[in-house]
Structure formats: structure tokens, C-alpha cells
Design a protein around this motif. Structure first.
Motif, mmCIF file in Angstrom:
data_model
loop_
_atom_site.group_PDB
_atom_site.id
_atom_site.type_symbol
_atom_site.label_atom_id
_atom_site.label_comp_id
_atom_site.label_asym_id
_atom_site.label_seq_id
_atom_site.Cartn_x
_atom_site.Cartn_y
_atom_site.Cartn_z
ATOM 1 N N ARG A 53 -10.934 3.770 12.723
ATOM 2 C CA ARG A 53 -9.583 3.440 13.137
ATOM 3 C C ARG A 53 -8.867 2.685 12.020
ATOM 4 N NH1 ARG A 53 -11.182 6.549 16.244
ATOM 5 N NH2 ARG A 53 -11.006 6.578 18.541
ATOM 6 N N THR A 54 -7.555 2.636 12.095
ATOM 7 C CA THR A 54 -6.741 1.984 11.076
ATOM 8 C C THR A 54 -7.088 0.500 10.969
ATOM 9 O OG1 THR A 54 -4.940 3.526 11.502
ATOM 10 C CG2 THR A 54 -4.377 1.494 10.355
ATOM 11 N N GLY A 55 -7.135 -0.005 9.729
ATOM 12 C CA GLY A 55 -7.407 -1.423 9.516
ATOM 13 C C GLY A 55 -7.167 -1.805 8.065
ATOM 14 N N GLY A 56 -7.053 -3.098 7.801
ATOM 15 C CA GLY A 56 -6.889 -3.587 6.438
ATOM 16 C C GLY A 56 -5.642 -3.036 5.767
ATOM 17 N N ASP A 57 -5.814 -2.585 4.530
ATOM 18 C CA ASP A 57 -4.690 -2.085 3.740
ATOM 19 C C ASP A 57 -4.026 -0.854 4.347
ATOM 20 O OD1 ASP A 57 -6.759 -3.463 2.054
ATOM 21 O OD2 ASP A 57 -5.162 -3.341 0.568
ATOM 22 N N ASP A 58 -4.774 -0.092 5.155
ATOM 23 C CA ASP A 58 -4.205 1.134 5.703
ATOM 24 C C ASP A 58 -3.031 0.864 6.634
ATOM 25 O OD1 ASP A 58 -5.878 2.994 4.396
ATOM 26 O OD2 ASP A 58 -7.494 2.517 5.776
ATOM 27 N N TRP A 59 -2.989 -0.318 7.240
ATOM 28 C CA TRP A 59 -1.817 -0.671 8.036
ATOM 29 C C TRP A 59 -0.548 -0.576 7.173
ATOM 30 C CZ3 TRP A 59 -2.131 -0.652 13.029
ATOM 31 C CH2 TRP A 59 -3.239 -1.158 13.709
ATOM 32 N N CYS A 60 -0.677 -0.954 5.899
ATOM 33 C CA CYS A 60 0.482 -0.965 5.004
ATOM 34 C C CYS A 60 0.739 0.398 4.376
ATOM 35 C CB CYS A 60 0.288 -2.016 3.906
ATOM 36 S SG CYS A 60 0.036 -3.701 4.526
ATOM 37 N N PHE A 61 -0.319 1.176 4.161
ATOM 38 C CA PHE A 61 -0.163 2.468 3.495
ATOM 39 C C PHE A 61 0.512 3.504 4.399
ATOM 40 C CE2 PHE A 61 -4.228 1.541 0.844
ATOM 41 C CZ PHE A 61 -3.502 0.658 0.064
ATOM 42 N N LEU A 62 0.070 3.572 5.652
ATOM 43 C CA LEU A 62 0.498 4.655 6.527
ATOM 44 C C LEU A 62 2.012 4.711 6.734
ATOM 45 C CD1 LEU A 62 -2.395 4.593 9.158
ATOM 46 C CD2 LEU A 62 -1.990 6.279 7.370
ATOM 47 N N PRO A 63 2.700 3.573 7.011
ATOM 48 C CA PRO A 63 4.158 3.664 7.172
ATOM 49 C C PRO A 63 4.873 4.121 5.907
ATOM 50 C CG PRO A 63 3.330 1.607 8.112
ATOM 51 C CD PRO A 63 2.209 2.215 7.331
ATOM 52 N N ASP A 67 7.108 7.525 5.807
ATOM 53 C CA ASP A 67 8.558 7.462 5.593
ATOM 54 C C ASP A 67 8.999 8.016 4.240
ATOM 55 O OD1 ASP A 67 8.745 6.272 8.084
ATOM 56 O OD2 ASP A 67 8.747 4.229 7.282
ATOM 57 N N GLY A 68 8.168 7.793 3.190
ATOM 58 C CA GLY A 68 8.616 8.161 1.842
ATOM 59 C C GLY A 68 7.747 9.141 1.100
ATOM 60 N N MET A 73 4.779 6.119 -2.335
ATOM 61 C CA MET A 73 3.455 5.529 -2.522
ATOM 62 C C MET A 73 3.225 5.164 -3.984
ATOM 63 S SD MET A 73 1.205 4.812 -0.278
ATOM 64 C CE MET A 73 -0.088 3.636 -0.644
ATOM 65 N N VAL A 74 3.603 6.056 -4.899
ATOM 66 C CA VAL A 74 3.461 5.771 -6.316
ATOM 67 C C VAL A 74 4.336 4.573 -6.715
ATOM 68 C CG1 VAL A 74 3.883 6.669 -8.642
ATOM 69 C CG2 VAL A 74 2.818 8.135 -6.906
ATOM 70 N N ILE A 475 1.488 -4.319 10.319
ATOM 71 C CA ILE A 475 1.214 -3.834 11.670
ATOM 72 C C ILE A 475 2.512 -3.731 12.456
ATOM 73 C CG2 ILE A 475 0.012 -4.348 13.825
ATOM 74 C CD1 ILE A 475 -2.176 -5.694 12.200
ATOM 75 N N ALA A 476 3.405 -4.695 12.281
ATOM 76 C CA ALA A 476 4.712 -4.631 12.942
ATOM 77 C C ALA A 476 5.491 -3.404 12.493
ATOM 78 C CB ALA A 476 5.501 -5.909 12.648
ATOM 79 N N THR A 477 5.473 -3.125 11.205
ATOM 80 C CA THR A 477 6.149 -1.926 10.685
ATOM 81 C C THR A 477 5.507 -0.659 11.227
ATOM 82 O OG1 THR A 477 6.696 -3.111 8.645
ATOM 83 C CG2 THR A 477 6.827 -0.708 8.590
ATOM 84 N N TYR A 478 4.198 -0.648 11.334
ATOM 85 C CA TYR A 478 3.469 0.514 11.846
ATOM 86 C C TYR A 478 3.926 0.866 13.255
ATOM 87 C CZ TYR A 478 -0.613 3.330 13.225
ATOM 88 O OH TYR A 478 -1.444 4.331 13.677
ATOM 89 N N TYR A 479 4.157 -0.164 14.109
ATOM 90 C CA TYR A 479 4.570 0.085 15.488
ATOM 91 C C TYR A 479 6.085 0.076 15.672
ATOM 92 C CZ TYR A 479 -0.275 -0.232 16.974
ATOM 93 O OH TYR A 479 -1.614 0.010 17.150
#
Length: 491
Positions: A53-63, A67-68, A73-74, A475-479
Motif C-alpha cells: 500500500r502507499t506509504g512514505g515518499d509515494d504519498w508525494c509522488f503519486l499526486p 496531475d503533471g 516528476m522530472v 497525504i492531504a494532497t493525495y486525498y
């Protein structure tokens, strides 16, 4: 006498000589069966990836990826995070599929590592002119893969967590594969192609992982120092050029990373200027000593030595000339020196960020752990070849090695089974909270409680008594809400 002609005709039709059949059953078949054990461990681990499941840095990567896409990402990595452009591309490659990408990452990369290590083993044995039975390369590759991915004290971060695997697990494997064209190049065109692969791989590693770059540069430097004794004279110049090109290209990639805005911001944020102070160097030395003791006393790494002994016992050395033990002992010594130097330098680099936790952040070991395992196989091979002269009956030795090989695989499986239990419990709680938070966000809520759900020391918000917030904002951005606050029970 009546059946002999029929048997001869049968052998003629099958095209397989009786001696070849016997050799296949005595060598290839048993080695293939042994190889199935670590492959079965890999399959079991891959099956458990459905609980990731999502955790750590992936919370920040996925949004960001959602979106972009790749450009965003680069930009995030190069301008703000750490400068690792190639790292950003690899993260995008799995994060673009969301949660499914995270769950499929481990099976796909596990199979990839196995195949790449198999190719690497084939190339090394061919370049060294070792006349090994057919099953030996797969035997070596499967055990090294299993130990590398599952022998760590924190398998979750090594194998299951994509963010850590991209940065620390896959880079050393890519470095090994970059050597394959060099080992196999024979024609002028092949040598030019191999040199191009070395340059591209070196720059890419420099833009992917600082620690693996240090290991690669150190190994190539040590190879140059002993090249006069271990490189064949006919290929010595070409191999030296490849080593030099590898060092230069790795340095070039690292310089591009080092001068990036993201790396500059990271150094300022993590106080990297303290890296070469006496306290930091002493702390790094103490930390690396603890890591070295842990690696040397992890008993299941003996599986790599066992594989090497099997190779040495079953593979006759080249006819005439210098004994492989005498010829390659300097190479083994250079490898040990490279391991010690690069391991310490990797610890020096990471110490300002992790401090005393550099010892418990086991994913950081992977940059030089693969080199350690390969050296164990190499040492076992030399030991097995030396034993050929005084072991009259190798079968009992091989049988004992096979038993230890199986015991190692069982131990890894038991460890994975325990991890699977905690992963399954974590996934149930995560899914429950995720469904509730999505429902609340869809209903218009802008502030949501979030209960910490740590898994295998993954970074969660509100640790240290609620003082450490990261990655709460991600996490807030993710949701899609404004803020999350600390929750104390599951909804």
C-alpha cells in the motif's frame, strides 16, 4: 546383444549420446532443481506484493504524476528534491499506474533482477573461460537474487517499496548488466558498442544514485590498479579504456546531479556541509563498522559461498597456465578493498542525513551489498577450485552444500511469511481508512484525521509525539483536502 543395435538406433534418432544423458542427469538436472528453490522464494514474495500500500515518499509522488505526468516528476526531482533525473523517470514509470503500479513493481523488478543476474553470470563465466555445467549460471543468479532481495533486515524497503528499490536496489544491478557487453565484446564493432553502453550507463547511474556511483567508481578504479595481473594481455587495453570511460562518465553524471538546483537545496536542507567534520567522519566510521559486523554475521549469506564452492568443484579450470586461485587472488583482494572503501564512503555521504540511524536504514546498504554477495560467490569459487586437488569424492561435499542451500531458502521463506502476515494486517487497516477518507473528501470535508499505520519502519506523519509532520501535507494532497490531523483510532 539383441537389444544393443536397437539402443544404438534409438540414440541415433534422439541425437543424444548416452554419455551426454548421464552428464545431464548428474549435473544439469540437480543444479536446475536447486535453482528452483530460490526461484520459488521469489514467486512467494511476488505473490505477497498484493498487500503493498502507499506509504512514505509515494504519498508525494503519486499526486505529482497524476496531475503533471513525467515533466512534472522530472521538474520536482531536478529543481526541488535531489537532482536525480533518471530516478524521476523510473518513479514515473510505476507511479503512473497508481496503486496497481506499486503492487506490480515488486514482481516485475524481481523477475528483471533474476534475468539480468543470469545474463551477468553467463557473461562472467564465458569471459573467464570457465567450463561450467549448463545449470551453474542460473544457480548463481537465483541464489544471489534471493539473498540480495530477501536477506536484508528490512525486506519491505528493499523489495516491496518502489521508492527505495529504484534508488538503492536496482542501480547496482544495472551497473552489473552494463559490464555484460564489455565482457562479451570481440569484434571492433562490439567493442565500440560496449564502450557506448559503459558511457551511457555511467552517466545514467550518476543521475540515479550517488551511492551506487561511488561503488562503481571505486570498483573500476581498483580494477585498473590490478589490471596488469588479472586482465588478459590481448584485451587489457580495451578493458582499461572501458574502466576509465566508466569512471569519467559516472563522475560526469554525478556532477550534473551535484550542480542541480534540487541537489543544492537538499544539501542545504540536510546540512551536508558537515559531511567531512571529524564528528561526522567518526560517526560514519562507527556506523559502517556496525553494518560490516551485521553483514559478516548474517549466516544465510553463506548461501553465496556455497554456490561459489559448487561452481569451483564442478568447473574444471583452464588447461595449463597459472592456477585460477593464484591468478584471481589479487582480483579478490582488490574487490575486498573496493567493498570496504566504497561502503565507508557511502556511509559518509548518508551520515549527515540519517545520523546514527544510518545503521538501521538498511536500504542504504544495498548499494554495496550486491558487491559483497558477488565477492562471496567469487571467494567460494576459488575455494571450490582449490578443493578439487584434495577432495577425492566431491559428491558428499556437493550434497552438504545442497542441504545448506536448501536451509537458506527455507529461512528466507519463513522470514517472508512473517512479513506477509504484517503486510496483510496493515493492508486491511489501510483500506479501511482509505475508503473512509475518500468518502469524507467527496462529501466536502477539508480537514481529516489520519491514524498512523507504520509498516516496516516506513515514514508516517505525527511521529516523535506528533512533532514530525512529514508527509502529512502530501497525504492531504493525495486525498484532495486542505489538512490532515493526527487521528488516534481507525474510522
Amino acid at each position: 546383444m539383441v537389444h544393443a543395435p536397437e539402443k544404438a538406433v534409438s540414440d541415433q534418432h534422439t541425437g543424444v549420446a548416452p554419455e551426454a544423458r548421464k552428464a545431464w542427469w548428474r549435473t544439469t538436472a540437480p543444479l536446475g532443481l536447486l535453482s528452483l528453490l530460490p526461484i520459488a522464494v521469489l514467486v512467494f514474495a511476488a505473490w505477497n506484493s498484493r498487500w503493498v500500500r502507499t506509504g512514505g515518499d509515494d504519498w508525494c509522488f503519486l499526486p505529482v504524476v497524476h496531475d503533471g505526468g513525467l515533466p512534472a516528476m522530472v521538474e520536482k526531482f531536478y529543481l526541488r528534491d535531489n537532482g536525480r533525473i533518471v530516478n524521476a523517470v523510473l518513479v514515473w514509470a510505476y507511479a503512473r499506474f497508481g496503486e496497481a503500479g506499486q503492487q506490480w513493481f515488486a514482481p516485475v523488478t524481481g523477475a528483471l533482477v533474476l534475468v539480468l543476474m543470469w545474463v551477468f553470470a553467463l557473461a562472467v563465466l564465458r569471459a573467464a573461460k570457465v567450463r561450467a555445467p549448463r545449470g551453474v549460471p542460473l544457480l548463481v543468479a537465483s541464489m544471489v537474487t534471493a539473498l540480495f532481495l530477501f536477506g536484508s533486515p528490512n525486506t519491505y524497503k528493499t523489495f516491496y517499496w518502489p521508492a527505495a528499490s529504484v534508488s538503492h536496489t536496482l542501480p547496482p544491478v544495472f551497473a552489473c548488466v552494463a559490464a555484460v557487453p564489455v565482457l562479451l565484446a570481440g569484434s571492433r564493432r562490439g567493442k565500440y558498442l560496449a564502450l557506448a553502453v559503459v558511457v551511457v550507463a555511467g552517466v545514467s547511474l550518476g543521475l540515479l544514485s550517488e551511492e551506487t556511483s561511488v561503488v562503481v567508481a571505486t570498483v573500476l578504479g581498483c580494477a585498473l590498479l590490478v589490471s596488469g595481473r588479472v586482465f588478459p594481455e590481448a584485451r587489457r587495453r580495451f578493458l582499461r579504456v572501458c574502466c576509465a570511460a566508466g569512471i569519467v562518465s559516472v563522475v560526469l553524471g554525478t556532477l550534473i546531479l551535484y550542480t542541480s538546483p534540487g541537489a543544492t537545496r537538499r544539501r542545504e536542507r540536510k546540512h551536508a556541509s558537515t559531511m567531512f567534520t571529524s564528528d561526522s567522519l567518526l560517526g560514519a566510521l562507527h556506523g559502517f563498522a556496525e553494518i560490516a559486523v551485521t553483514l559478516l554475521t548474517t549466516w544465510w549469506y553463506l548461501g553465496a559461498v556455497v554456490v561459489g564452492v559448487v561452481v569451483g568443484l564442478m568447473s574444471p579450470g583452464p588447461r595449463g597456465g597459472v592456477s585460477p586461485v593464484r591468478k584471481y587472488a589479487p582480483l579478490l583482494a582488490a574487490g575486498v578493498v573496493a567493498l570496504g572503501v566504497s561502503g565507508f564512503l557511502c556511509t559518509v555521504i548518508t551520515y549527515p542525513v540519517f545520523k546514527e540511524y544510518v545503521v538501521s536504514s538498511t536500504r542504504l546498504w544495498n548499494d554495496y551489498l550486491l558487491l559483497y554477495l558477488l565477492l562471496l560467490v567469487f571467494a567460494g569459487g576459488l575455494l571450490g577450485h582449490a578443493a578439487r586437488g584434495w577432495v577425492r569424492r566431491p559428491v558428499p561435499v556437493l550434497a552438504a552444500g545442497g542441504v545448506l542451500y536448501a536451509v537458506v531458502c527455507v529461512a528466507l521463506t519463513v522470514s517472508l511469511a512473517g512479513l506477509a502476515t504484517t503486510m496483510q494486517a496493515h493492508a486491511r487497516d489501510w483500506d479501511r481508512q482509505d475508503a473512509w477518507m475518500r468518502g469524507q473528501a467527496a462529501a466536502g470535508a477539508q480537514v481529516l484525521p489520519y491514524k498512523r499505520l507504520p509498516q516496516s519502519k516506513m515514514t508516517e506523519p505525527f511521529r516523535h509525539g506528533g512533532k514530525a509532520k512529514w508527509p502529512a501535507s502530501c497525504i492531504a494532497t493525495y486525498y484532495g483536502v486542505d489538512h490532515i490531523v493526527q487521528g488516534h483510532k481507525l474510522p
